[in-house]
Design a protein around this motif. Structure first.
Motif, PDB file in Angstrom:
ATOM      1  N   GLU A   1     -33.982  -7.589 -38.086  1.00 20.50           N
ATOM      2  CA  GLU A   1     -35.367  -7.470 -38.575  1.00 20.50           C
ATOM      3  C   GLU A   1     -35.587  -6.145 -39.283  1.00 20.50           C
ATOM      4  O   GLU A   1     -36.168  -6.084 -40.365  1.00 20.50           O
ATOM      5  CB  GLU A   1     -36.337  -7.590 -37.394  1.00 20.50           C
TER       6      GLU A   1
ATOM      7  N   ALA B   1     -33.303 -12.956 -39.904  1.00 23.71           N
ATOM      8  CA  ALA B   1     -34.306 -12.645 -38.885  1.00 23.71           C
ATOM      9  C   ALA B   1     -35.689 -13.196 -39.256  1.00 23.71           C
ATOM     10  O   ALA B   1     -36.696 -12.820 -38.660  1.00 23.71           O
ATOM     11  CB  ALA B   1     -34.383 -11.143 -38.671  1.00 23.71           C
TER      12      ALA B   1
ATOM     13  N   TYR C   1     -38.217 -17.166 -34.338  1.00 21.90           N
ATOM     14  CA  TYR C   1     -37.097 -17.023 -35.268  1.00 21.90           C
ATOM     15  C   TYR C   1     -36.687 -18.395 -35.795  1.00 21.90           C
ATOM     16  O   TYR C   1     -36.558 -19.351 -35.027  1.00 21.90           O
ATOM     17  CB  TYR C   1     -35.906 -16.369 -34.575  1.00 21.90           C
TER      18      TYR C   1
END
Length: 426
Positions: free
Chosen positions: A92, A99, A107
Motif C-alpha cells: 500500500e 494492494a 483488498y
C-alpha cells in the motif's frame, strides 16, 4: 554421501523407512555410528538446535538441511498472518496495484486469508469485529500445534470467556507464546462434494528465498470429512463435520481405510471441469498458485535465507462455494506417513523428487550451487515462480495482465500449450 539416521529425530518408523529406502536407492546412505554425515533430514526441533547460537555449530559447504532456520515466520499460524498483513501494508505504501481495495475497504487481490486476530493480544479488536456480525462463527487454533489439536469453534463471546477461565487466566493478560491462539472467521460456506467439506493439501518446495525460487508438486490431494457438512450451531462441537485433518478423521466410524477419505488434485480438477467448466476451474487454480506465491513473497524479506537450506511446505487451502480459495495454514513438516497404498506411492515420489531438486543427480551436496536444477530432474514438480527469471524478463513490472493471473515467462497464458510452463506473477 552418508546419513547418520541415529542422529535424526524421525517422526514415525514409516517415515524413517520411506526416507532410508529412498536414500539407499541412490547409494547415498551408510547408516553407522561413527561415520560423517552430509545430508540432514531433521525435525523442526532439531533445526533449532543446529542453528542455535549457543551450540556454536556451523554447517560446512557439503551439508544441507530440510528447513530454513526461522521457517516459523510462515508456518506458525500467528506469524503467517502477521507477515501477510505487513506485506499488504508495505505494498500500500509503495502504491502497488496489488494492494488495491474495493469500496468496502477490502483488498481485491490480497484478500486470501480469513479475518484473523491473535488472542489474547487482539481481544478488543476481535470483540469489535464480532459485534459487527454477531451471528458469525469463528474457529480458534493454538498457534504452535498441528493435526487439529486444541481447535474448536465458537459463535458466542461467552465461549471465549469460558476458554479464558479454562486456561486459568482471570483476564486477557499477556500469556506465554505456548498458550497463544489465533481466532479466524470460519469459512461457513465451503465447497461441498457429496455433501462433505474438504480441503487441499499441496506441496511447495522452496530452494531459496532471495531470489525467491519455488516449485509446485502436481500430485497434491483433497482431504474429506467423514460426516456431511452442516452450518447448524448444534454441530459446532462435531470435529468430524468441520476438521479435515486425517489425525482426527481416522477415528470416525465412517472413515474408509482403503482410500483414506482422499481425492487426488487431478480428480478434483476433472470434477470441477465437468460441473463448473474448464475456464472457471483454470481460474481457481491460477488463484491458488497466486496465493502461494504471495504468501512466500510476504515472508521472504524476514526469512533467514541460509544457503544450506531448502524446505518442502504443506499448504492447506479451502475453497468456498463461490470457488474462492482461502489460505488456512502452512505446515513446516507435512506428514510423510502413509495412510493408504496410494499415499505411500505419492509420498515416496514426493521425497524422491524433492531430493532430486535439492541435490541434482545424487551428487555430493554443495550449498554454493545456484539452486537452479535442470528440467529433467524436476519429476512431478513444476516451477511455480522464479524471481530472477521474472525480473530479467520484466514480467514483475509488466502489468498488462490482471494481477494474480498466471502468465508464462513472456507474459503468455501458462495453460495455452497444455505443457508445463514457467509461471511468474507480479
Amino acid at each position: 554421501f552418508r546419513i547418520m539416521a541415529g542422529k535424526v529425530k524421525w517422526v514415525t518408523d514409516i517415515e524413517k523407512s520411506v526416507l532410508i529406502n529412498n536414500f539407499e536407492k541412490r547409494g547415498w546412505i551408510q547408516v553407522a555410528e561413527n561415520e560423517d554425515w552430509n545430508f540432514y533430514w531433521m525435525s523442526v526441533q532439531t533445526i533449532r538446535n543446529v542453528f542455535s547460537v549457543e551450540t556454536g555449530y556451523r554447517l560446512s559447504d557439503d551439508q544441507i538441511v530440510n528447513h530454513f532456520p526461522n521457517h516459523y515466520e510462515l508456518t506458525r499460524k500467528d506469524l503467517m498472518v502477521k507477515n501477510i498483513k505487513r506485506y499488504r501494508k508495505e505494498l500500500e505504501k509503495e502504491g502497488s496495484p496489488l494492494a488495491e481495495k474495493d469500496e468496502n475497504g477490502k483488498y481485491i487481490y490480497l484478500d486470501f486469508v480469513p479475518v484473523t486476530f491473535m488472542l489474547p493480544a487482539d481481544y478488543n479488536l476481535f470483540v469489535e469485529e464480532f459485534r459487527k456480525n454477531p451471528s458469525s462463527t469463528w474457529i480458534m487454533k493454538p498457534c504452535g500445534k498441528a493435526q487439529g489439536k486444541g481447535i474448536f469453534l465458537i459463535n458466542k463471546l461467552s465461549q471465549i470467556k469460558k476458554w479464558s477461565r479454562d486456561s486459568k487466566t482471570s483476564s486477557f493478560v499477556c500469556q506465554s507464546s505456548k498458550e497463544a491462539y489465533v481466532i479466524s472467521l470460519y469459512i461457513n460456506n465451503p465447497l461441498l462434494i457429496g455433501g462433505k467439506k474438504f480441503d487441499l493439501r499441496l506441496y511447495v518446495l522452496v530452494s531459496t528465498y532471495r531470489p525467491l525460487r519455488c516449485y509446485m508438486y502436481k500430485l497434491g490431494f483433497c482431504r474429506f470429512c467423514t460426516v456431511k457438512y452442516t452450518p447448524s450451531t448444534s454441530e459446532l462441537d462435531n470435529m468430524f463435520v468441520h476438521l479435515t485433518n486425517v489425525a482426527i478423521q481416522k477415528h470416525g466410524d465412517d472413515y474408509n481405510h482403503i482410500h483414506g477419505g482422499k481425492w487426488t488434485v487431478s480428480n478434483l480438477r476433472l470434477y470441477l471441469e465437468s460441473t463448473r467448466g474448464k475456464e472457471v476451474t483454470n481460474k481457481l487454480f491460477d488463484e491458488i498458485h497466486w496465493i502461494i506465491v504471495q504468501s512466500l513473497k510476504a515472508v521472504a524479506p524476514v526469512m533467514n535465507n541460509d544457503k544450506h537450506c531448502f524446505e518442502c511446505y504443506g499448504y492447506d487451502i479451502i475453497i468456498d462455494d463461490k470457488l474462492k480459495p482461502w489460505l488456512i495454514e502452512v505446515n513446516a513438516s507435512p506428514s510423510l506417513t502413509s495412510s493408504t497404498a496410494n499415499d505411500r506411492i505419492l509420498k515416496y515420489n514426493l521425497i524422491n523428487d524433492t531430493l532430486n531438486i535439492a541435490v541434482p543427480n545424487g551428487e555430493i551436496p554443495d550449498c554454493k550451487w545456484n539452486k537452479s536444477p535442470p528440467k529433467e530432474v524436476l519429476g512431478n514438480y513444476e516451477v511455480l515462480y522464479d524471481e530472477e527469471m521474472a525480473q530479467s524478463d520484466g514480467t514483475d513490472r509488466d502489468l498488462r495482465s490482471r494481477p494474480g493471473q498466471s502468465t508464462g515467462a513472456k507474459g503468455t497464458r501458462a495453460r495455452d500449450s497444455g505443457k508445463p510452463v514457467l509461471t511468474t506473477w507480479k
